[in-house]
Design an enzyme around this catalytic site. Sequence first.
Site, PDB file in Angstrom:
ATOM      1  N   HIS A   1       0.844  -1.204   0.000  1.00 17.21           N
ATOM      2  CA  HIS A   1       0.000   0.000   0.000  1.00 17.21           C
ATOM      3  C   HIS A   1       0.879   1.254   0.000  1.00 17.21           C
ATOM      4  O   HIS A   1       0.735   2.128  -0.849  1.00 17.21           O
ATOM      5  CB  HIS A   1      -0.899  -0.040   1.242  1.00 17.21           C
ATOM      6  N   GLU A   2       1.795   1.304   0.949  1.00 17.69           N
ATOM      7  CA  GLU A   2       2.574   2.523   1.121  1.00 17.69           C
ATOM      8  C   GLU A   2       3.645   2.679   0.042  1.00 17.69           C
ATOM      9  O   GLU A   2       3.874   3.768  -0.453  1.00 17.69           O
ATOM     10  CB  GLU A   2       3.233   2.548   2.512  1.00 17.69           C
TER      11      GLU A   2
ATOM     12  N   HIS B   1       0.659   4.091  -3.241  1.00 17.63           N
ATOM     13  CA  HIS B   1       0.652   5.553  -3.339  1.00 17.63           C
ATOM     14  C   HIS B   1       1.697   6.066  -4.324  1.00 17.63           C
ATOM     15  O   HIS B   1       1.540   7.156  -4.868  1.00 17.63           O
ATOM     16  CB  HIS B   1       0.917   6.188  -1.970  1.00 17.63           C
TER      17      HIS B   1
ATOM     18  N   GLU C   1      -6.690   6.403  -1.007  1.00 20.44           N
ATOM     19  CA  GLU C   1      -6.500   5.251  -0.124  1.00 20.44           C
ATOM     20  C   GLU C   1      -6.994   3.969  -0.786  1.00 20.44           C
ATOM     21  O   GLU C   1      -6.416   2.894  -0.630  1.00 20.44           O
ATOM     22  CB  GLU C   1      -7.216   5.463   1.220  1.00 20.44           C
TER      23      GLU C   1
HETATM   24 ZN   LIG Z   1      -2.519   5.318   2.438  1.00 21.07          ZN
END
Ligand SMILES: [Zn+2]
Length: 1015
Positions: free
Chosen positions: A744-745, A749, A802
């Site tokens: 995710h990070e 992103h 997100e």
């Molecule tokens: Zn995030």
Amino acid sequence: MLSILSFVGKNFNSIIEKKKQNNQNTNLVPVIQVNSPVTSFVSQGFKVLTQNEKQYAYHFARAAWEGARICYFQRSYESPGLFYIFHKIFSKEKPLVVKQRLLQNGWSEEEVEQLFVYIAAVFQNSGNFKNFGDSKFIPEISYEKFEQFITTSQGYQVDQVWQSISKYIYNYDKPYGLIDLQEKNGSNSYYSNNLKGELLEAVDKFLIVQGISELNTRVVKVEDEIHVLVASVNKGEKDLGEVHNHKIKLIYGDYSPFLNSVVNHLTDALQYAANDNQKNMIQAYIDHFNSGDIEQHKQSQRHWIKDKGPKKKQNNQNTNLVPVIQVNSPVTSFVSQGFKVLTQNEKQYAYHFARAAWEGARICYFQRSYESPGLFYIFHKIFSKEKPLVVKQRLLQNGWSEEEVEQLFVYIAAVFQNSGNFKNFGDSKFIPEISYEKFEQFITTSQGYQVDQVWQSISKYIYNYDKPYGLIDLQEKNGSNSYYSNNLKGELLEAVDKFLIVQGISELNTRVVKVEDEIHVLVASVNKGEKDLGEVHNHKIKLIYGDYSPFLNSVVNHLTDALQYAANDNQKNMIQAYIDHFNSGDIEQHKQSQRHWIKDKGPVIETNIGFIETYLDPLKVRAEWEGFVAVVNKEESSLLNELVNKAEDIIKYLPWPKEFEVDIYKRPDFTSLEVLAFASSGTPLGINIPNYDDIRQNEGFKNVNLGNTIGKLSKESIKFLDEIDQEIFYKYQQEAIFLIVALHELIGHGAGKVFMKDKDGNLNFNIEKTINPLTNKKIDSFYNYGEQWHSKFGEFSGAMEECKADATALYLSTYDDVVKLLLPNQSEEERRNTVFAGWLFIVHRAVQGLEFYNPEQKKWGQAHVLARNVILQSLIKEDSEIIKIKETKQNGKPYILFKFDQSKLYTTGKKAISNLILHLQVYKSIGAGNEGIQFFSNLAVVNDQFLHYRNIIIQNKIPRRLEIQPNLVLEDGEVKLKEYESTFAGIIESQVEHHLENIETTKELFLNIQKLFQN
Ligand SMILES: [Zn+2]
């Protein structure tokens, strides 16, 4: 209408309680006797009311009477017909005129009296059944005479009304004589007569389970469907499901026109209300009558109760209704293994930076709600003097139970943890579970705090969670907030923000207030000053520097101390830029600090500080204070480093064309850290900053995985998953969350290009050759210079970003070579189960997060939860079989079980997620705000089925955990890590020791500045 009222009032007012005195044939024929005495309601009090009070009484009475039409509809089928005919007749002819007419037609005086007593009784009972006993009464005069009275009238011409009701007026045989169910030989107008009691009971049970009150409803069977008619102004329909093979529908809008009048009169009454309880009460009535939602009527009754006595009372047994933090909330501690291996220099650096972070965190209270800094001040004063244990002893001696003390402590711990009395997660208010009296006693009997203007200013807010006090939002959206004074409308605010952008002024570290006709943009800075900017919509705009000045001054002092312990020039330059920024309020200098921060790769002590995330601001452009200090966890960090090294290869798996990928992947610094201090209103699992798009795009960013903030779920707290799924999730949760958070990070992103034009007019992409994969046409939109993601995608921007990051993580977890990098010690089977647990993690968070959806406002309270629900809906939309949901029971309560078909994860599951991230990335890349919002909001809809699940989830919810953070303290020149016991008292103690300076200044700023944000 007025003539009828006086007629009822003066002549036949209290007929019903009166004994029958003429007993001839009254046993046989149910008539109202003409010798019934009449009493008047005489009010002596009215004449001494103020004009304001009279107005209030008048408008409220109008509302009451207009709504009373409903009583006729509830009393019997024919009652509204009788009302209509009598009202038409007596609006045209006064009773005396009618009497004259009838006498001229050969009626006796007595017959006229017999007619009049009947009509008076119909008006008084709202129909032709007695309010007292529910039996029918009929006219004593003959049917012919009665019809003659009608046909010879001037006001009413015989029409369908009389034709429809005439046969009921004199018929008091079964089932027409008594109000009851049809099967009990009665009639009624709550239920159509094709409905049996058994079915009705099943329907009512069903409604209870759905959380729908029957109070303001009627039920009819239409063909095979059962319609529950809900009294409300607003019209609408809603499918609820099935009962005994009958489809059940809610049909809103029963009595709509009457309730509309009621609402209008109540709105008139509002301006004459004597106090806030009356205002809130009337507002809740209005909301209730508009929506038909009984919760709102309950709300009104809460105000009504408060309005009765001088003291507020609220003893809250039912935690479903009252938003309290429960005493069984789990407490988890952040444990750091890494601290002890730090050098003295590193420890000093960590200590001074943590002091800066915590002293700045006072700002979070000022940003959260008007009253939050006041609560902080009082609690800090009290617990600085008496430790939690001493307070507990004092309260027990005052007759408190242990449980009441826990209820108080969990509230205070939660206020400290959330930097105020609104939840960081969901932005809704929470109140103490103990009574107002007890709460006040805790304060007044304390040694550290003497009741002063602070408590006087905030006391009325603590227990009030009605609109607009229950949710953080703009005033016009029925919320309250402390970024904007409540005399500012959203439209004007948007114009102000546009103006600021044009002027090159960032909104990030500002708040906005309207003072008389001027708009003041308060800028957070140590230095004070003013600057005229010009005008917007005829309002003068001024920048006022120096908001939070004393707190930022402490921040600057501690950063100055930290400077000498910096490990390298990047850290030194970074801190110097922070100091310049906090002194001046200039965001350019904060950007500068972030440029140095990005370059400081892989530090032993990781930090960041400033106005960072915009989740709290209703407009999502102003940031909340945040400051943190964390230390490296070396083992996890080396795994993440491996992933970073391979990132460019991994990105090739993503489903968009290569033109949509960043030209050169800026390798983010991604380490797993242990939090020593996270000074804000909440603690995330990982962060990806800076949020400045131009820096991210051109210079890069860093990811920080906050490993020790995750904690481990007990098996019992993993709810709603089928047993096998629960077992797998329980077993692999930590590895799974590490996997998902890392992807995710790092990639979620970081991947994907944003098409933009720079200040010289150059595009960063080839507009002729770039094809939109969703339309197969050339790109026709991009970001102009200065345009940002937030401004194009509005309130959904956070959740969409997100969602893209989470979904990208799920997508990449289907590639075993990617998973292997992060979990090198697992077998293939373990990896497959960990990946599955990762998908379960997202689905589980989505389902548990349904409680953060507000069905009334059709709004999601939390970006991450919305993101995960969009993922869940995308999966279901692609393949309705992938997740099966079963309704069941647990501990006597309705319960649901989700079963995820693991075999579909790599087929339809992957396909759904691929499609989702492709859309999100393309819309983001080309800045297609409208299409993107449309796409996303369609998936964000909570349908009736999921509203139903939401109810069940809320009934089964386990409280959210509270967190306890350690403290860095200086003892004889040495920095130590102080840990606290994992209790509410431990949280209170730790937080009191996190905040050491500017306590009296907090009071001063609260009384002077914060009042601008009072609601
Ligand atoms: Zn995030």
